[in-house]
Design a protein around this motif. Structure first.
Motif, short mmCIF file in Angstrom:
data_model
loop_
_atom_site.label_atom_id
_atom_site.label_comp_id
_atom_site.label_asym_id
_atom_site.label_seq_id
_atom_site.Cartn_x
_atom_site.Cartn_y
_atom_site.Cartn_z
N UNK A 155 0.77 -1.17 -0.06
CA UNK A 155 0.14 -0.03 -0.26
C UNK A 155 0.81 1.28 0.11
N UNK A 156 1.96 1.33 0.57
CA UNK A 156 2.71 2.32 0.97
C UNK A 156 3.45 2.58 -0.58
N UNK A 157 4.07 1.43 -1.02
CA UNK A 157 4.68 1.65 -2.07
C UNK A 157 3.80 2.11 -3.31
N UNK A 158 2.68 1.66 -3.47
CA UNK A 158 1.74 2.03 -4.30
C UNK A 158 1.18 3.37 -4.24
N UNK A 159 1.28 4.03 -3.05
CA UNK A 159 0.99 5.60 -2.78
C UNK A 159 2.09 6.32 -3.13
N UNK A 160 3.10 5.71 -3.80
CA UNK A 160 4.31 6.60 -4.14
C UNK A 160 5.33 6.82 -3.19
N UNK A 161 5.54 5.98 -2.08
CA UNK A 161 6.51 5.86 -1.17
C UNK A 161 7.82 6.50 -1.84
N UNK A 162 8.29 5.85 -2.88
CA UNK A 162 9.67 5.90 -3.37
C UNK A 162 9.75 6.87 -4.47
N UNK A 163 8.49 7.56 -4.85
CA UNK A 163 8.42 8.73 -5.64
C UNK A 163 8.45 9.95 -5.05
N UNK A 164 7.81 10.06 -3.83
CA UNK A 164 7.48 11.22 -3.22
C UNK A 164 8.74 11.63 -2.07
N UNK A 165 9.19 10.34 -1.57
CA UNK A 165 10.41 10.60 -0.87
C UNK A 165 11.68 10.04 -1.31
N UNK A 166 12.78 10.31 -0.53
CA UNK A 166 14.11 9.84 -1.08
C UNK A 166 14.18 8.46 -1.16
N UNK A 167 14.67 7.95 -2.38
CA UNK A 167 14.79 6.45 -2.76
C UNK A 167 16.03 5.91 -1.93
#
Length: 417
Positions: A155-167
């Motif tokens: 759910x967090x990955x699909x909500x853009x975790x690594x697009x919205x925050x540093x990878x």
């Protein structure tokens, strides 16, 4: 450096213990962790974390702690609870109740230690924020909801975790369990099993219990499925492989003299490799469909897969590096090897989605002498483990060990000034 940073733990230990007891007293079910999320976000802000975002992947909380140019290291903790009635007798025991996804009123307890996980991550964040001059890089602090449903990481990955925050270039996580408190347990490669859940509806033709010849009995059909599934692991999975097939739910009928129209089963599968996982899933589907056909079912069964969690792989090279730092910090006498665990964890979804290594370890929460005595007397299975209504880690040294482990692991992968 690690010893210098963790020396600050003495100043916050009592406060962290209070946070842990608060979380333990007020558990929340998966995807309902609103109070916990707000409490944890507030603690990150008070610790001086640069950016704190709530509502990621539902009720997830993400903190970004910046320390200049350098690698991005992710620290993860889960914080959802279980529908279990607590029986620890502790003064801070949960008396909470909640409503599960099916609308049923249930007791709620932190029976898997996620409250300890969350408190430790707050502690590590506080230590790292207070010692930025000791490291360079960025720490991504991820408080993940819904681990018990096997969907929170996705759910967090699909909500853009690594697009919205540093990878991150590495994902670090830990789990408390029925090991001696103060000890760190480790494995390398596959350390926890993949998990798959299957809901099955078998269709028959109902009627009076005195006239079974006029019916197609889904209860008998379900019983045959349960029995036949026991042969999947013993007769189809190679002996060197590991797998478990459990039928945890069988529901049918309303009265002893009525043959119902349907029967429902809930099946849970654990496997260590993708090849075995595929083999077992296919075998289960084959057996269910074949039994329905053999019984003359009026229609095909419904099969709904859910809760898919991949096997958790602790990257061997990255694990060796992290373990060396643990050994230096804690001493070799507090580091213990562990065999693979058939339970499952969805933390691997984070690293797998990015193609970066994950390092995962366990640490103990039970009185050390109690564990040693149980081992000597062959009573290890009697110790309260995760998901038991009696499971509650000792606050100390469990809390300090968990905070130090996360802090040491993070510093291992961050740059030095």
């Amino acid at each position: 450096m690690a010893h210098t940073v963790t020396a600050g733990l003495a100043k916050i230990r009592e406060d962290l213990a209070g946070l842990y007891q608060d979380l333990h007293r007020h558990p929340e079910l998966s995807r309902q962790e609103h109070r916990s999320a707000a409490l944890l976000a507030g603690r990150l802000r008070a610790a001086g974390v640069d950016e704190v975002t709530e509502g990621v992947g539902g009720t997830g909380v993400v903190g970004v702690l910046r320390g200049g140019d350098g690698p991005v290291v992710m620290l993860r903790a889960d914080f959802d609870a279980l529908p279990v009635e607590e029986k620890t007798g502790l003064p801070y025991a949960s008396e909470q109740r909640g409503v599960d996804a099916d609308g049923t009123d249930v007791p709620v307890m932190h029976a898997c230690g996620h409250d300890m996980h969350a408190a430790c991550l707050v502690g590590a964040a506080t230590l790292l924020a207070g010692a930025r001059e000791q490291w360079r890089g960025t720490v991504l602090l991820v408080f993940q909801p819904a681990e018990e449903l096997g969907c929170g990481a996705r759910d967090m990955v699909d909500d853009g975790l690594f697009a919205r925050f540093p990878t991150p270039s590495i994902v670090l996580g830990q789990h408390v369990g029925p090991l001696p408190a103060g000890f760190v347990g480790h494995g390398s490669g596959p350390v926890m099993a993949a998990a798959d859940s299957l809901n099955i509806t078998l269709y028959g033709r109902g009627g009076h219990g005195s006239r079974p010849e006029s019916t197609v009995d889904p209860v008998l059909m379900a019983a045959n499925v349960v029995t036949r599934l026991q042969g999947v692991v013993s007769r189809e999975v190679p002996p060197a492989e590991s797998a478990v097939v459990t039928v945890g739910r069988l529901q049918a009928g309303t009265k002893d003299n009525i043959i119902p129209d349907t029967a429902g089963l809930g099946v849970n599968i654990r496997s260590a490799t993708e090849s075995t996982r595929a083999l077992v899933r296919a075998a289960v589907e084959r057996i269910v469909r074949a039994e329905a056909a053999a019984s003359g079912a009026p229609r095909e069964p419904d099969l709904a897969w859910s809760g898919a969690v991949p096997a958790l792989v602790s990257d061997p090279a990255a694990t060796a590096t992290t373990l060396a730092a643990f050994t230096d910090h804690f001493g070799a006498e507090r580091i213990m090897p562990m065999p693979p665990v058939n339970a499952s964890e969805d933390v691997g979804v984070f690293g797998e989605s990015l193609g970066v290594p994950t390092v995962f370890w366990f640490w103990g929460g039970l009185d050390a002498q109690t564990v040693v005595t149980a081992l000597q007397e062959g009573r290890l299975d009697e110790l309260p483990g995760n998901h038991s209504p009696h499971f509650a880690p000792l606050i100390e040294p469990t809390l300090s060990t968990g905070v130090e482990a996360l802090t040491v692991a993070a510093l291992t992968w961050l740059d030095t000034p």
